[in-house]
Enzyme design. Sequence first.
Site, PDB file in Angstrom:
ATOM      1  N   TYR A 180      -1.224 -61.159  75.271  1.00  0.00           N
ATOM      2  CA  TYR A 180      -0.281 -61.995  74.520  1.00  0.00           C
ATOM      3  C   TYR A 180       1.099 -61.934  75.162  1.00  0.00           C
ATOM      4  CZ  TYR A 180       2.279 -63.763  70.417  1.00  0.00           C
ATOM      5  OH  TYR A 180       3.075 -64.487  69.564  1.00  0.00           O
TER       6      TYR A 180
ATOM      7  N   SER B 115       7.843 -65.601  71.883  1.00  0.00           N
ATOM      8  CA  SER B 115       7.940 -64.291  71.237  1.00  0.00           C
ATOM      9  C   SER B 115       8.896 -63.373  71.985  1.00  0.00           C
ATOM     10  CB  SER B 115       6.547 -63.646  71.178  1.00  0.00           C
ATOM     11  OG  SER B 115       6.616 -62.293  70.791  1.00  0.00           O
TER      12      SER B 115
END
Length: 269
Positions: free
Chosen positions: A152, A139
Amino acid sequence: MFDLTGKNVCYVADCGGIALETCKVLMTKNIAKLAILHSVENPQAIAQLQSLKPSTQIFFWTYDVTMARADMQKYFDEVMVQMDYIDVLIYGATLCDETDIDGTINTNLTGMMNTCATVLPHMDKKKDGSGGLILNVTSVIGLDPSPVFCAYSASKFGVIGFTRSLADPLYYTQNGVAVMAVCCGPTKVFVDRELTAFLPYGQSFADRLRTAPCQSTAVCGQNIVRAIERGENGQIWIADKGGLELVKLQSYWHMADVFLHYMQDKEDD
């Protein structure tokens, strides 16, 4: 440039969203075999993929990325019976759950590292393989921090660090396995679901993300495959807003310069 023609690809991810769209593109590249490894099977998606290229063999194995390394080794010994060899390993399993820090780290980071470590001997040109490529799908908040999704983001920073470390010439010149990462920007499958911030202060921002502009999973999948075909060992790419951009990596601590003497082989002294 990496030619996918005739290659055997192993994709660790669910068979939906970005992974499904990436597999659709892979099926247009005349690959020989595609193995999909995940905890939940999606027969409809696999049938859809098979219809795109009947001559490509598709396998599905139930896979738990949090299993112990010893169990992974036994698991992949069985996988290799069907696959013969693996040219490309794609790790795309991901979890964004700020209420489950252990699960987020284990899925996104620990599971990825254990999977890579287990599969590498099967790809190593000095062992059982003939080299190849490992691609970690991660990401953009593994490049820049996120005050909303702290756990995350931390897991994705770890993916980048591991990818860059494993891509070092120390390994690549020996095993012939290139290692890269693609950092996906906000994608529809991600923002469509309920999101929880790490701390309550960030929840209003997390809620607004559900209406934020984002790229489609199809475009993201196309750019992941483009990165595979165009990329080189050690590169980090951003797949965002429908485009593909190479990250300009920077070193802040030049380890090789500081410890050059200690990193040399004894024969070099």
